[in-house]
Design an enzyme around this catalytic site. Structure first.
Site, PDB file in Angstrom:
ATOM      1  CB  CYS A  40      -0.956  -0.005   1.182  1.00  0.00           C
ATOM      2  SG  CYS A  40      -2.041  -1.451   1.158  1.00  0.00           S
TER       3      CYS A  40
ATOM      4  CB  CYS B 254     -12.657  -0.932   6.895  1.00  0.00           C
ATOM      5  SG  CYS B 254     -12.860  -2.056   8.276  1.00  0.00           S
ATOM      6  CB  SER B 255      -9.501   2.508   3.762  1.00  0.00           C
ATOM      7  OG  SER B 255      -8.679   1.374   3.660  1.00  0.00           O
TER       8      SER B 255
ATOM      9  CG  HIS C  32      -5.973   2.382   0.363  1.00  0.00           C
ATOM     10  ND1 HIS C  32      -4.803   2.857  -0.196  1.00  0.00           N
ATOM     11  CD2 HIS C  32      -5.592   1.324   1.151  1.00  0.00           C
ATOM     12  CE1 HIS C  32      -3.782   2.128   0.226  1.00  0.00           C
ATOM     13  NE2 HIS C  32      -4.228   1.191   1.030  1.00  0.00           N
TER      14      HIS C  32
END
Lengths: 396, 396
Positions: B85, B209-210, B340
């Site tokens: 990420c 949560c993303s 994301h």
């Protein structure tokens, strides 16, 4: 501190081949350990590390983190880089610019691939995706033997090369592979072996193709200041590197008897290294070129200007790329006989440059070192990515 | 020529979200086009480009070659980089060192991910492989919500933070996401929304949560000389970057209420940028931190020394990371509300630094710019890779 010159101060190389005897961390360490030993360094000395790994056939997604733990490199920074079969040279570039820019003084560059455990879709399909996924791979079903066969046939039609000429590349590379204890195939073959092997994609037969390989290679890079500080005697320098990108679709290219990205990368590398682009063999003791198939080795001779356009096949026909000829090429066996673990190949070429220039190659495959420079030509896809790197005994 | 200082001279950002309306090349171009426009450059001006793309869920293996063709960047050199990420920040680093080392004067950095089309195994499983594949993922079945929940619970137990504190991070990031036209979620939520959402992995609920996101972001970097030559007024500078790596297995770590790699990366970045590590908020107008879940945003406050250890949750409880507070954080919505898309996130943070420092952020989410510096904190895995980058209006 920024460092105009960057040296390779240690190298390591695993045995290439079918390596079901080790897991990927062990395979990495097999080349890292000798790299540390030859540089007389320990993991704690590394400031940054970069891992080349195409990895699409592997369950393991995070080789840098894996090796951070296994080799005690944490918390030092890292990343993974990929440029298809040129990934190893891309990693060399990242390591090189890290040191040159002053962001790190000692950098480890590791290339690794474990391809023999590929799940479905199989490795040939996965490699095929490095071409144009959307169109030429998916719609026409092209995989790499076919992509390169388009180049191989174009070259034959244009210049009159024969299948026997291509076979001679395999014969040479097996001849030297037989003398390389790290090679996947350590036995000699003759033209007949190649000619009688089954067709994969005309004009390529089985023995025109490089194999599916597991392996790793590792180099350690250092700044000029650090080389002095550590009092390192045995090192070589990176004199120049060029990099080019090609179109995803082969159908968008003008020419098939050369790779535009490789020609472009060679021009940059020669310029940076101060090599006369019209006669580079005057400056080079030898080269490693990307012989994923036999024909591309001959095309590489021309893209790198080892000879005029259309005369590459004569170089191999006349054995001019053997030791003692105009320019020795792939005297470690090349991708053809040494093997081609995709992420490791470009780093393996750097290891070979180090060994050749410091006259540490095994008996029977050491080139004469008079000019002090060695070239590495590493191609991803069919020229989708091309990297040309020049290594030298003396600084620029 | 080597360039001590490197500037961001153009930026672009796609709409983040579910982008089944475009293919991956079109998604890339959506951020590349405004980047070229804001830098007043054309593709032919780019000397090297680097693409951040984790890509494991994509059929497309060769985004650099794809974009070389689509955006007419061939034959310029390229590569793909990946650090889970934090891939986008790894690409920024490669672009930065390319310019700083003098290997290129103008470099394009592109981050892209198209995650919504993930085949089987699904995206959650694939992301899980960025942890320890061999042991903790494969044997214990941990995926990312669970990995980070281990950190989230450790932090709660150690310092007394509550689920409501975590929820407040989501509330803040949705508040600003609502003002960002590029964000995946452009609506405000309250603490109750988070608390009533279903548990994913205790203490994380859905709204902690993303999301899974498609998107791209692009920046163009230039050397100091080129900035002068082109007469560029609107630019920011890279003042420092740090990078760290963590162990593959969480079980090999000493501590769960901080990320060792992020702490290490922050120290390096502050040192390089000339920022007092004991009081960095004095030097920063704001920051983007890696809020893949709510708890890690709070842990990031501490790893980055925005407050003392164990006081991060008080910063959000007291709304000190809103605009007007001690240090505004994720005022573009963060990963939580902006989205994301793994490969794009680090580059998106650079775009945000550019917009904030040049006071081009959208109404209601522009921070006060007095100190002229912005920080980006980007984490791959659970600290498997950490990158901290400092951007500034003035050169070092």
């Amino acid at each position: 501190m920024m460092s105009e010159n960057v040296a390779v101060i240690g190298v390591g190389h695993s045995k290439f081949g079918t390596r079901k005897d080790v897991n990927i961390a062990e395979l990495c360490w097999e080349s890292m350990k000798p790299a540390f030993e030859s540089a007389n360094l320990e993991p704690k000395d590394i400031e940054f590390f970069v891992v080349s790994n195409a990895g699409m056939w592997s369950s393991e997604a995070a080789v840098p983190a894996l090796m951070a733990e296994y080799a005690d490199l944490a918390p030092k920074g890292s990343m993974r880089v990929e440029a298809a079969c040129a990934s190893g040279s891309a990693a060399v570039r990242v390591g090189y610019t890290a040191v040159k820019s002053g962001m790190a003084d000692i950098v480890l560059v590791l290339g690794v691939e474990k391809m023999q455990e590929s799940p479905n879709p199989n490795v040939i399909e996965l490699i095929g995706r490095f071409g144009s996924y959307f169109w030429e791979f998916e719609n026409f079903g092209l995989t790499f033997p076919a992509y390169y066969a388009l180049h191989g046939t174009a070259y034959m039609m244009k210049y009159g090369a024969t299948e026997e000429d291509y076979a001679k590349v395999a014969v040479k590379n097996h001849y030297y592979g037989a003398k390389n204890p790290y090679a996947q195939f350590q036995r000699e073959i003759d033209v007949e072996t190649v000619m009688k092997s089954p067709y994969v994609a005309w004009p390529f037969k089985l023995f025109d193709c490089s194999p599916i390989t597991d392996g790793s290679a590792c180099i350690i890079l250092a700044s000029e200041e650090k080389v002095k500080e550590l009092g390192i005697d045995e090192k070589i320098w990176i004199l120049g590197q060029g990099v080019g990108t090609g179109t995803a679709n082969l159908s968008r290219r003008e020419e098939f008897s050369s790779l535009a990205s490789a020609t472009y990368a060679a021009e940059q590398a020669y310029k940076m290294a101060g090599i006369d682009i019209d006669d580079p063999t005057k400056y080079l003791d030898g080269a490693n070129v990307h012989d994923c198939f036999t024909a591309p080795e001959i095309i590489a001779y021309e893209d790198l200007r080892f000879c005029k356009r259309g005369e590459g096949y004569k170089l191999i026909r006349e054995e001019q790329t053997y030791i003692g000829g105009k320019i020795p090429v792939n005297v470690d066996g090349g991708l053809k006989a040494k093997g081609h673990p995709i992420g490791a190949t470009g780093v393996s070429q750097a290891v070979e440059a180090y060994k050749q220039l410091l006259q540490k190659a095994e008996p029977g495959r050491q080139a004469d070192i008079n000019k002090g420079r060695w070239l590495a030509h590493n191609v991803g896809g069919t020229g989708h990515y091309s990297y040309v790197t020049i290594y030298g005994l003396e600084k620029r």
